[in-house]
Design an enzyme around this catalytic site. Sequence first.
Site, PDB file in Angstrom:
ATOM      1  CE  LYS A  40      -2.621   3.336   1.951  1.00 33.90           C
ATOM      2  NZ  LYS A  40      -2.176   4.543   2.680  1.00 33.90           N
ATOM      3  CG  ASP A  65      -7.094   2.589   1.922  1.00 24.99           C
ATOM      4  OD1 ASP A  65      -8.193   2.061   1.680  1.00 24.99           O
ATOM      5  OD2 ASP A  65      -6.884   3.790   1.747  1.00 24.99           O
TER       6      ASP A  65
END
Length: 361
Positions: A212, A231
């Site tokens: 991420k 996320d």
Amino acid sequence: MALHGRIVSLHQDPENLYYRSVFPKGKEPIKDEDDTLPLLKHYLNLTPNLTQLYAEWSAADANFKKKAPKFTGVRILKQDAWEALVGFICSSNNNIIRISQMIDKLCKNYGPLLGNMDELPYYDFPAPSDLATVGVEQKLRELGFGYRAKYIYKTACMIAEKEDGWLDGLRNPESPVLGVKPVSGGDFVPEGREGYRSAHEELLALQGVGPKVADCVCLMGLGWGEAVPVDTHVWQIAQRDYKFGRGKHSSLTKATYDAVGNKFRSLWGKEAGWAHSVLFTADLKAFSERLVAKTETKEEVDVVVKEEADGEAEIETVEKDTKVLVKQVKQVKREAEDEEKPLTEIKENVVKKNKRRRKAY
DNA sequence: GTCGGGCCTCTGGG
DNA sequence: ACCCAGAGGCCCG
């Protein structure tokens, strides 16, 4: 905020975005050669035509068409790669308020003094070598960085070890690089490897950088528009609206992470990361409530802008945020020292993206 | 490759 | 008063 070695103050009213700049002693630009305006436009990524992009994404994806707001824009900042890297390492398991404070502490404790504005000192973001010295991890822990202290220290060491310009060498060559010094080493992308994938993979080797964070750095710091940071929130969207969360992709493993990104890339194309940010923003409950509650009524829009435009405190957060909401085309006046000067060209009001603040509306 | 547990610190909700 | 989940995750085993 600090921008390319100078202090830049931003504020706005419903019509305009204003800025003024202060340079370090001895580095003041000669008359009419202050390049702050183009740098600011580049940083805020104001050039692309949002209406057209929204139309393309809507044509490709019915869900986007349904969910994306019609009259506000989201733009992807073009941040410095190193700043983005450290900023997003700080972001893990964290909230925006605290992240901003942490960045501020890094500047105050390790960054070079840029000068004063309104009687107050401002510091630049520290270089990797500034954070790669003994005692940094300990000190950052004392400053409240928690377990991220080690990540920042170790990543700073790793970057400082590498060839000068290594990080910027992961940049998308298609993406304009206004203000970035030319890189001597140049192209660090291995043969036969597509640029974005390669950059992503290289970043994963750094401490505190998972998929991420790597995608955030790719998107915001390195100009790879197809990077899609997944996320927890985006994962929720993927499950609810794009049929993930079942069978093979029931949990957010590495394989699933890649599958979500690939899905969005196949839908939205080259600027998938941008489209994803629009959808993400649109999906925030408070935000959408605000949008449906208050239609395009002019006064109400103006109120929103006003609340965001309250001076110095906002400046840091604008820099730190991963996305910037931008209103319709406006004009930007230029402000120098204490008095306003005739306006130059441009547009746009910048509205901070922050869930917590939004509640206050 | 996947899976749990732990991690700094703060905050809002049971 | 107290605990616990969650905050735009990541590392380690």
